[in-house]
Design a protein around this motif. Sequence first.
Motif, PDB file in Angstrom:
ATOM      1  N   TYR A  86    -109.327  24.602  32.503  1.00  0.00           N
ATOM      2  CA  TYR A  86    -110.736  25.566  32.741  1.00  0.00           C
ATOM      3  C   TYR A  86    -111.064  25.515  30.842  1.00  0.00           C
ATOM      4  N   GLN A  87    -112.754  25.540  31.977  1.00  0.00           N
ATOM      5  CA  GLN A  87    -113.525  24.834  30.779  1.00  0.00           C
ATOM      6  C   GLN A  87    -114.791  26.945  30.296  1.00  0.00           C
ATOM      7  N   GLN A  88    -115.027  26.692  28.960  1.00  0.00           N
ATOM      8  CA  GLN A  88    -115.639  28.237  28.473  1.00  0.00           C
ATOM      9  C   GLN A  88    -116.652  28.391  30.428  1.00  0.00           C
ATOM     10  N   PRO A  89    -116.861  29.987  30.157  1.00  0.00           N
ATOM     11  CA  PRO A  89    -117.902  30.411  30.317  1.00  0.00           C
ATOM     12  C   PRO A  89    -119.327  30.711  30.295  1.00  0.00           C
ATOM     13  N   SER A  90    -119.957  29.577  31.333  1.00  0.00           N
ATOM     14  CA  SER A  90    -121.553  30.055  31.341  1.00  0.00           C
ATOM     15  C   SER A  90    -122.393  30.793  31.790  1.00  0.00           C
ATOM     16  N   VAL A  91    -123.717  31.028  30.683  1.00  0.00           N
ATOM     17  CA  VAL A  91    -124.602  31.557  31.647  1.00  0.00           C
ATOM     18  C   VAL A  91    -125.247  31.784  32.741  1.00  0.00           C
ATOM     19  N   THR A 111    -124.346  29.079  35.357  1.00  0.00           N
ATOM     20  CA  THR A 111    -123.978  28.099  36.571  1.00  0.00           C
ATOM     21  C   THR A 111    -122.559  28.593  36.640  1.00  0.00           C
ATOM     22  N   ASP A 112    -122.227  29.132  37.857  1.00  0.00           N
ATOM     23  CA  ASP A 112    -120.607  28.959  37.828  1.00  0.00           C
ATOM     24  C   ASP A 112    -120.207  28.117  38.440  1.00  0.00           C
ATOM     25  N   ASN A 113    -120.581  26.054  38.109  1.00  0.00           N
ATOM     26  CA  ASN A 113    -119.818  25.410  38.468  1.00  0.00           C
ATOM     27  C   ASN A 113    -120.280  24.514  37.591  1.00  0.00           C
ATOM     28  N   GLN A 114    -119.356  23.287  36.792  1.00  0.00           N
ATOM     29  CA  GLN A 114    -119.452  22.516  35.888  1.00  0.00           C
ATOM     30  C   GLN A 114    -119.285  20.599  36.696  1.00  0.00           C
ATOM     31  N   PRO A 115    -120.538  20.020  36.433  1.00  0.00           N
ATOM     32  CA  PRO A 115    -119.987  18.273  37.437  1.00  0.00           C
ATOM     33  C   PRO A 115    -119.564  17.737  36.130  1.00  0.00           C
ATOM     34  N   ILE A 116    -118.781  16.894  37.001  1.00  0.00           N
ATOM     35  CA  ILE A 116    -117.340  16.222  36.476  1.00  0.00           C
ATOM     36  C   ILE A 116    -117.774  15.196  36.645  1.00  0.00           C
ATOM     37  N   THR A 117    -118.288  13.757  36.120  1.00  0.00           N
ATOM     38  CA  THR A 117    -118.526  12.449  36.692  1.00  0.00           C
ATOM     39  C   THR A 117    -116.731  11.758  36.125  1.00  0.00           C
ATOM     40  N   LYS A 140    -118.474  33.064  34.593  1.00  0.00           N
ATOM     41  CA  LYS A 140    -119.522  33.754  33.769  1.00  0.00           C
ATOM     42  C   LYS A 140    -119.682  34.692  32.682  1.00  0.00           C
ATOM     43  N   VAL A 141    -120.639  34.498  32.056  1.00  0.00           N
ATOM     44  CA  VAL A 141    -120.675  35.123  30.551  1.00  0.00           C
ATOM     45  C   VAL A 141    -121.298  36.890  30.933  1.00  0.00           C
ATOM     46  N   GLN A 142    -121.823  37.054  32.097  1.00  0.00           N
ATOM     47  CA  GLN A 142    -122.114  38.371  32.261  1.00  0.00           C
ATOM     48  C   GLN A 142    -120.734  38.605  33.222  1.00  0.00           C
ATOM     49  N   ASP A 143    -119.877  38.294  33.668  1.00  0.00           N
ATOM     50  CA  ASP A 143    -119.352  38.783  34.066  1.00  0.00           C
ATOM     51  C   ASP A 143    -117.194  39.016  33.474  1.00  0.00           C
ATOM     52  N   ALA A 144    -117.215  38.662  32.149  1.00  0.00           N
ATOM     53  CA  ALA A 144    -116.844  39.059  31.097  1.00  0.00           C
ATOM     54  C   ALA A 144    -116.483  40.867  31.110  1.00  0.00           C
TER      55      ALA A 144
END
Length: 221
Positions: free
Chosen positions: A107-112, A114-120, A175-179
């Motif tokens: 689990y990662q910190q919320p973002s303002v 995007t709702d997806n964090q890319p991982i390589t 998303k931060v706005q959904d907190a």
Amino acid sequence: MAHVHSELVQASSLHPKISTFIDLKNTINNTESCQLDIIYVLPPSVFVDPYQLNDLEESLGKATIFGEHDLELPLEKIKETRGCIVFLRQNPTQPKWKLELPLHLRYQQPSVNTDNQPITIESPYAGWTCGNDKALWPPLSKQYSLLPSIQTGSASFIKLSSNPATLELAVPIGKVQDAPIVTYGTFGVVLFCTFWIIYSVILSIKKRRRTEAKGKRRKSE
């Protein structure tokens, strides 16, 4: 020529898998003193469950894990920021292999934005570990700092050809706005459940008292 190819399965979920296909045609002739090892180098956003791998030993082989594999910590809380390295050791009994390594995303910190964090993820590779001691990590300890440094050991590692492409996936994040919605919604659900439990206990006590009262009246009659 031997070939190793990997691809992601269920890449859009929190529990993807790395499916690896290995063809051992035209590799080394004498494998009596060798073991086939598949090496996965995972970033800190991804981890494996050692208990799950133990249960899958019959299909995956013996798993050895170095680095971070805490099952509960979110990404910002882990101490080992280099991630982890997973070795799957196989007995070379067949010319072709197909393995599926189950992964878990942190689990990662919320973002303002995007709702997806890319991982390589670096594509896994395979090779023959040969030698009398058959120790897995001495030949690779200089290449990866996560591995223990061992000065002695007669094992050698013969890498098979591999698909150099990296594997790409995305972990869903909040998303931060959904907190506020999540905070007040969780509080409301907990409060409702608390009152429901209290209400149910009171009803149960009243019902028991009525039953006991009826029993006393019948005895007195």
